[in-house]
Design an enzyme around this catalytic site. Structure first.
Site: not given
Ligand code: NAP
Length: 249
Positions: A157, A144
């Site tokens: 985080y 991130s």
């Molecule tokens: N969205 C943003 O603005 C943003 C910005 C920077 C970085 N990121 C990073 O991008 C990545 C994906 O995030 P996203 O935005 O796509 O969020 P998201 O839609 O909430 O997806 C998160 C994913 O991680 C899985 N997950 C959560 N906790 C877990 C655990 N304890 N063990 C195994 N799997 C787990 C979830 O599984 P389930 O849904 O099946 O529970 C889901 O598939 C993350 O690493 C996040 O930190 C996101």
């Protein structure tokens, strides 16, 4: 469309929603067979699997908690058993529990570090012996921009996401001679479930920062990861690439 990942076998953690789903779809479009994990959203996992298979590639999902060391090995072993090998590992799954540091509980700290940092170690540890043996591998981890600049309310985080950068650069050095590249992608604000719970003023502030003037999409991130997974990126390793529309310049 050129199938840049034709026949490759990929494992994406957290493929059940958001950025992970977009990565799985992009990989499938590029011709890769895609295994992915989910944590609690089985319904999401089922629909992603159906979409992938409809694109003419093989798919599979596994329920797994990132923090579970033994489970990571089990998942990697099952992928090897089902698909015959593993070529690409994407550590995408992640979670946040935001609170200013003077209100953060030990549990909030531990859970985020276990999922977002130890979890990445778990999967890299599990996949590395195969990559070394076959002298080929791609490892991409989703960090991130808040790892690079810090963020009010996100000390746990940001620490975890900064940790995966040090982890990846070290592993890049360890696995380079085995023809394994290891890179990190740092998204800015991306429109997924993760940001739905964030307060409006947080999102408004982010919009002011993003020089390209729009919140990113999961596909914006997935396309860069697909590039890093392909042959065109074979001489890129130990790199940290922001995908943030200029949010952090
Ligand atoms: N969205 C943003 O603005 C943003 C910005 C920077 C970085 N990121 C990073 O991008 C990545 C994906 O995030 P996203 O935005 O796509 O969020 P998201 O839609 O909430 O997806 C998160 C994913 O991680 C899985 N997950 C959560 N906790 C877990 C655990 N304890 N063990 C195994 N799997 C787990 C979830 O599984 P389930 O849904 O099946 O529970 C889901 O598939 C993350 O690493 C996040 O930190 C996101």
């Amino acid at each position: 469309m050129i199938k840049t990942l034709d026949g490759k076998i990929a494992l994406v953690t957290g493929g059940s929603s958001g950025i992970g789903t977009a990565i799985a779809q992009s990989f499938a479009q590029a011709g890769a067979h895609v295994a992915f994990t989910y944590h609690s959203n089985k319904e999401g996992a089922e629909s992603v699997l159906a979409e992938i298979e409809a694109m003419g590639v093989k798919g599979a999902y596994f329920q797994a908690d990132m923090a579970d060391f033994a489970k990571a090995q089990e998942v990697v072993d099952q992928v090897n058993e089902k698909f015959g090998t593993l070529d690409i590992l994407v550590n995408n799954a992640g979670a946040n529990q935001d609170k200013v540091v003077w209100k953060m509980t030990e549990t909030m700290w531990d859970e985020v570090i276990d999922t977002d940092l130890k979890g990445v170690f778990n999967y890299i540890r599990a996949a590395s012996p195969n990559f070394r043996e076959k002298k080929y591998g791609r490892i991409i981890t989703v960090s991130s921009i808040n790892a690079l600049r810090g963020k009010f309310g996100q000390s746990n985080y940001a620490a975890a996401k900064a940790g995966v950068i040090g982890l990846s650069k070290s592993v890049a050095k360890e696995l380079g001679r085995s023809n394994v590249t290891v890179n990190v992608v740092c998204p800015g604000l991306i429109a997924t479930k993760m940001i739905q719970s964030m307060p409006d003023d947080f999102k408004e502030k982010a919009m002011e920062e993003i020089v390209l003037g729009r919140i990113g999409t999961p596909e914006d991130v997935a396309e860069v990861i697909t590039f890093l997974s392909g042959d065109g990126a074979k001489h890129i390793t130990g790199e940290v690439i922001k995908v943030d529309g200029g949010q952090y310049i």
